[in-house]
Design a protein around this motif. Structure first.
Motif, PDB file in Angstrom:
ATOM      1  N   ALA A   1      -1.288  62.591-125.519  1.00  0.00           N
ATOM      2  CA  ALA A   1      -2.131  63.774-125.697  1.00  0.00           C
ATOM      3  C   ALA A   1      -1.421  64.982-125.104  1.00  0.00           C
ATOM      4  O   ALA A   1      -1.039  64.978-123.932  1.00  0.00           O
ATOM      5  N   LEU A   2      -1.221  66.008-125.924  1.00  0.00           N
ATOM      6  CA  LEU A   2      -0.528  67.222-125.472  1.00  0.00           C
ATOM      7  C   LEU A   2      -1.432  68.424-125.743  1.00  0.00           C
ATOM      8  O   LEU A   2      -1.792  68.700-126.891  1.00  0.00           O
ATOM      9  N   VAL A   3      -1.793  69.122-124.679  1.00  0.00           N
ATOM     10  CA  VAL A   3      -2.790  70.187-124.813  1.00  0.00           C
ATOM     11  C   VAL A   3      -2.161  71.487-125.305  1.00  0.00           C
ATOM     12  O   VAL A   3      -1.002  71.776-125.013  1.00  0.00           O
TER      13      VAL A   3
ATOM     14  N   GLY B   1       1.882  76.924-126.084  1.00  0.00           N
ATOM     15  CA  GLY B   1       2.247  75.587-125.624  1.00  0.00           C
ATOM     16  C   GLY B   1       1.933  75.418-124.149  1.00  0.00           C
ATOM     17  O   GLY B   1       1.762  76.407-123.427  1.00  0.00           O
ATOM     18  N   PRO B   2       1.831  74.180-123.696  1.00  0.00           N
ATOM     19  CA  PRO B   2       1.429  73.907-122.314  1.00  0.00           C
ATOM     20  C   PRO B   2       2.376  74.499-121.269  1.00  0.00           C
ATOM     21  O   PRO B   2       1.928  74.829-120.172  1.00  0.00           O
ATOM     22  N   ASP B   3       3.642  74.652-121.612  1.00  0.00           N
ATOM     23  CA  ASP B   3       4.567  75.226-120.628  1.00  0.00           C
ATOM     24  C   ASP B   3       4.174  76.655-120.266  1.00  0.00           C
ATOM     25  O   ASP B   3       4.559  77.160-119.214  1.00  0.00           O
TER      26      ASP B   3
ATOM     27  N   ASP C   1       6.855  59.880-115.688  1.00  0.00           N
ATOM     28  CA  ASP C   1       7.289  60.839-116.710  1.00  0.00           C
ATOM     29  C   ASP C   1       8.558  61.578-116.272  1.00  0.00           C
ATOM     30  O   ASP C   1       8.823  61.688-115.076  1.00  0.00           O
ATOM     31  N   ASP C   2       9.290  62.069-117.253  1.00  0.00           N
ATOM     32  CA  ASP C   2      10.508  62.856-117.008  1.00  0.00           C
ATOM     33  C   ASP C   2      11.462  62.119-116.085  1.00  0.00           C
ATOM     34  O   ASP C   2      12.120  62.726-115.228  1.00  0.00           O
ATOM     35  N   PHE C   3      11.546  60.803-116.251  1.00  0.00           N
ATOM     36  CA  PHE C   3      12.362  60.030-115.333  1.00  0.00           C
ATOM     37  C   PHE C   3      13.836  60.404-115.451  1.00  0.00           C
ATOM     38  O   PHE C   3      14.360  60.587-116.550  1.00  0.00           O
TER      39      PHE C   3
ATOM     40  N   ARG D   1       6.197  64.622-135.117  1.00  0.00           N
ATOM     41  CA  ARG D   1       5.902  65.724-134.205  1.00  0.00           C
ATOM     42  C   ARG D   1       4.475  65.560-133.698  1.00  0.00           C
ATOM     43  O   ARG D   1       3.682  64.863-134.323  1.00  0.00           O
ATOM     44  N   PRO D   2       4.143  66.227-132.594  1.00  0.00           N
ATOM     45  CA  PRO D   2       2.741  66.198-132.178  1.00  0.00           C
ATOM     46  C   PRO D   2       1.878  66.790-133.288  1.00  0.00           C
ATOM     47  O   PRO D   2       2.303  67.744-133.945  1.00  0.00           O
ATOM     48  N   GLY D   3       0.704  66.232-133.520  1.00  0.00           N
ATOM     49  CA  GLY D   3      -0.153  66.719-134.589  1.00  0.00           C
ATOM     50  C   GLY D   3      -1.593  66.312-134.353  1.00  0.00           C
ATOM     51  O   GLY D   3      -1.926  65.724-133.325  1.00  0.00           O
TER      52      GLY D   3
HETATM   53  P1  C2E Z   1       6.100  66.081-121.454  1.00  0.00           P
HETATM   54  O1  C2E Z   1       5.007  65.294-120.836  1.00  0.00           O
HETATM   55  O2  C2E Z   1       7.502  65.721-121.076  1.00  0.00           O
HETATM   56  O3  C2E Z   1       5.855  66.003-123.015  1.00  0.00           O
HETATM   57  C1  C2E Z   1       6.888  65.901-123.969  1.00  0.00           C
HETATM   58  C2  C2E Z   1       7.238  67.259-124.545  1.00  0.00           C
HETATM   59  O4  C2E Z   1       8.344  67.100-125.427  1.00  0.00           O
HETATM   60  C3  C2E Z   1       6.127  67.847-125.413  1.00  0.00           C
HETATM   61  O5  C2E Z   1       6.212  69.264-125.281  1.00  0.00           O
HETATM   62  C4  C2E Z   1       6.540  67.440-126.812  1.00  0.00           C
HETATM   63  O6  C2E Z   1       5.997  68.257-127.827  1.00  0.00           O
HETATM   64  C5  C2E Z   1       8.037  67.586-126.714  1.00  0.00           C
HETATM   65  N1  C2E Z   1       8.756  66.770-127.685  1.00  0.00           N
HETATM   66  C6  C2E Z   1       8.368  65.597-128.232  1.00  0.00           C
HETATM   67  N2  C2E Z   1       9.319  65.084-129.042  1.00  0.00           N
HETATM   68  C7  C2E Z   1      10.346  65.960-129.023  1.00  0.00           C
HETATM   69  C8  C2E Z   1      11.640  65.976-129.677  1.00  0.00           C
HETATM   70  O7  C2E Z   1      12.035  65.091-130.409  1.00  0.00           O
HETATM   71  N3  C2E Z   1      12.437  67.053-129.391  1.00  0.00           N
HETATM   72  C9  C2E Z   1      12.059  68.059-128.570  1.00  0.00           C
HETATM   73  N4  C2E Z   1      12.912  69.070-128.373  1.00  0.00           N
HETATM   74  N5  C2E Z   1      10.849  68.063-127.947  1.00  0.00           N
HETATM   75  C10 C2E Z   1      10.007  67.019-128.162  1.00  0.00           C
HETATM   76  P2  C2E Z   1       4.890  70.139-125.079  1.00  0.00           P
HETATM   77  O8  C2E Z   1       3.799  69.623-125.971  1.00  0.00           O
HETATM   78  O9  C2E Z   1       5.297  71.557-125.210  1.00  0.00           O
HETATM   79  O10 C2E Z   1       4.472  69.825-123.601  1.00  0.00           O
HETATM   80  C11 C2E Z   1       5.250  70.294-122.537  1.00  0.00           C
HETATM   81  C12 C2E Z   1       4.785  69.723-121.213  1.00  0.00           C
HETATM   82  O11 C2E Z   1       3.492  70.216-120.861  1.00  0.00           O
HETATM   83  C13 C2E Z   1       4.634  68.213-121.232  1.00  0.00           C
HETATM   84  O12 C2E Z   1       5.912  67.634-121.097  1.00  0.00           O
HETATM   85  C14 C2E Z   1       3.728  67.991-120.055  1.00  0.00           C
HETATM   86  O13 C2E Z   1       4.467  67.995-118.848  1.00  0.00           O
HETATM   87  C15 C2E Z   1       2.856  69.237-120.071  1.00  0.00           C
HETATM   88  N6  C2E Z   1       1.526  68.915-120.620  1.00  0.00           N
HETATM   89  C16 C2E Z   1       1.134  68.822-121.910  1.00  0.00           C
HETATM   90  N7  C2E Z   1      -0.176  68.495-121.991  1.00  0.00           N
HETATM   91  C17 C2E Z   1      -0.618  68.358-120.707  1.00  0.00           C
HETATM   92  C18 C2E Z   1      -1.887  68.021-120.109  1.00  0.00           C
HETATM   93  O14 C2E Z   1      -2.908  67.756-120.770  1.00  0.00           O
HETATM   94  N8  C2E Z   1      -1.939  67.991-118.743  1.00  0.00           N
HETATM   95  C19 C2E Z   1      -0.837  68.265-117.975  1.00  0.00           C
HETATM   96  N9  C2E Z   1      -0.961  68.206-116.634  1.00  0.00           N
HETATM   97  N10 C2E Z   1       0.355  68.567-118.490  1.00  0.00           N
HETATM   98  C20 C2E Z   1       0.469  68.616-119.847  1.00  0.00           C
END
Ligand code: C2E
Ligand code: CA
Ligand code: CA
Ligand code: CA
Length: 284
Positions: free
Chosen positions: A58-60, A71-73, A181-183, A267-269
Motif C-alpha cells: 500500500a502506497l499513499v 507522492g509520499p516523499d 524495508d530499504d535494507f 506499477r502501483p495502481g
Molecule cells: P518504499 O517503501 O521504499 O516504496 C517503494 C517505492 O518505490 C514507491 O515509491 C514505489 O512507487 C517505488 N517503485 C516501485 N517499483 C519501482 C521501480 O521499478 N522503479 C522505481 N524507480 N521505483 C519503483 P512511492 O510510492 O513514491 O513511495 C515512496 C516512499 O514513501 C515509500 O518508499 C515509503 O517509504 C513511503 N510511503 C509510502 N506510503 C506510505 C505510508 O502509507 N506510510 C509511510 N509511513 N510511508 C509511506
C-alpha cells in the motif's frame, strides 16, 4: 484561494508541484486527512519461483486540490515531523486491511490468500497504541494477522532499543509479518539482524540498479548474492525492490531472491489491478 481560506496564503499561484512550500503542505495536512484527499495505490509483490502474486504494498498519495497528485516523499516526512503520521498511518492501515479482505473474499491470489504490506514510520513504531490498534483493525475487518506485513525501515529499526522493538515482537508473535524495508542503506550488522523480529528483508533499489545494465555489474551481483545467502542463513526471505527489466528479474531469480516488486511486473495502481486476469504480469 477559495478552497482553504487563509491556509493558502503562502501558495504561489504559479508554483508547480516542485515548489510548493513545506509550510503550506504541513498546515494543510490535517484538513486533507479530514477531507479524504488521500488515496492508496497498490503495487504487487511477485514470487520469483512462479511469477504468482504474493500480495501488494500500500502506497499513499495525496490528491491535492491545487497541485495534483503528490507522492509520499513530498508529505510523509512532514507528517512524520508534525505527528500527523499517526492518524494518517492508521487510516492507511484500515484501508489496506479492508482491501486485503476484499481481495480474499473475491478469491484473488488463488489458494494462497493475498497479503497486504503497509509501511510503518518511526513515529508510529513508538506510538503506545500500535499493538492494540493494529489488532483492533485486523479484528474489525476479520483479516488473519498473517495476511498483514508491516514494513519498517532498516534505519528505524537499528536505532531502536529493546523497549522499542517490543511492540513489533508482540505483533510478530500474533502472526503479523515484519519486513525490514530499504535494507542495505542502514549499515546493519549480523548481530543487529538477529535481534530483530523481521521475517523478510526488502533489498533497497540501489542494489538492483547495477543489475539493469548488460552485462550486470559484477560487484553488485556479488553483493546481492552475499546478502541473499546471509538472509537465508538467518531464516529470512528476500524481496527485491525496483525491478524494472526482464534481465534484472532473471538475475535476481538466479541469485535466489524470493520475491520481487517493480515496474517490470506492475506499477502501483488502483486495487482492481490485483484482480488476477487484468494483472499486467510478465513473469521472468
Ligand atoms: P518504499 O517503501 O521504499 O516504496 C517503494 C517505492 O518505490 C514507491 O515509491 C514505489 O512507487 C517505488 N517503485 C516501485 N517499483 C519501482 C521501480 O521499478 N522503479 C522505481 N524507480 N521505483 C519503483 P512511492 O510510492 O513514491 O513511495 C515512496 C516512499 O514513501 C515509500 O518508499 C515509503 O517509504 C513511503 N510511503 C509510502 N506510503 C506510505 C505510508 O502509507 N506510510 C509511510 N509511513 N510511508 C509511506
Ligand atoms: Ca516499503
Ligand atoms: Ca523500500
Ligand atoms: Ca525507499
Amino acid at each position: 484561494k477559495a478552497l482553504g481560506g487563509n491556509r493558502y496564503e503562502l501558495a504561489d499561484p504559479d508554483s508547480d508541484a516542485l515548489t510548493i512550500s513545506r509550510h503550506m503542505l504541513t498546515t494543510h495536512l490535517p484538513a486533507a486527512l479530514e477531507g479524504e484527499e488521500f488515496f492508496i495505490e497498490y503495487q504487487p509483490l511477485v514470487r520469483m519461483e512462479d511469477g504468482s502474486v504474493e500480495g501488494a504494498e500500500a502506497l499513499v498519495r495525496w490528491a491535492h486540490p491545487r497541485h495534483g497528485v503528490l507522492g509520499p516523499d513530498r508529505f510523509i516526512p512532514l507528517a512524520e515531523h508534525t505527528g500527523l503520521i499517526v492518524p494518517l498511518g492508521r487510516w492507511v492501515l484500515e484501508q489496506a486491511v479492508r482491501q486485503a479482505c476484499e481481495w480474499q473474499v473475491r478469491g484473488i491470489g488463488g489458494a494462497r490468500p493475498l497479503r497486504v504490506n503497509v509501511n510503518l514510520s518511526p513515529r508510529q513504531l513508538r506510538h503506545p497504541e500500535l499493538v492494540s490498534e493494529t489488532v483492533a483493525v485486523l479484528r474489525e475487518a476479520g483479516l488473519d494477522p498473517s495476511s498483514l506485513c508491516l514494513e519498517v525501515t532498516e534505519s528505524a529499526l537499528i536505532r531502536a532499543d529493546d523497549a522499542e522493538l517490543k511492540p513489533l515482537r508482540q505483533l510478530a508473535d500474533l502472526g503479523v509479518h515484519i519486513a525490514l524495508d530499504d535494507f542495505g542503506t542502514g549499515y546493519s550488522n549480523l548481530a543487529s539482524l538477529r535481534r530483530l523480529p523481521a521475517g523478510t528483508l526488502k533489498l533497497d533499489r540501489s542494489f538492483t540498479r547495477g543489475l539493469q545494465q548488460e552485462p550486470a555489474d559484477p560487484v553488485d551481483l556479488k553483493v546481492v548474492e552475499g546478502i541473499v545467502s546471509l538472509a537465508h542463513a538467518l531464516g529470512l526471505s528476500v524481496t527485491v525492490e525496483g525491478v524494472e527489466t526482464a534481465a534484472q528479474a532473471e538475475q535476481l531469480r538466479k541469485l535466489g531472491c524470493d520475491s520481487a516488486q517493480g515496474w517490470y511486473y506492475a506499477r502501483p495502481g488502483p486495487p482492481e489491478h490485483l484482480s488476477g486476469s487484468t494483472m499486467p504480469l510478465a513473469a521472468g
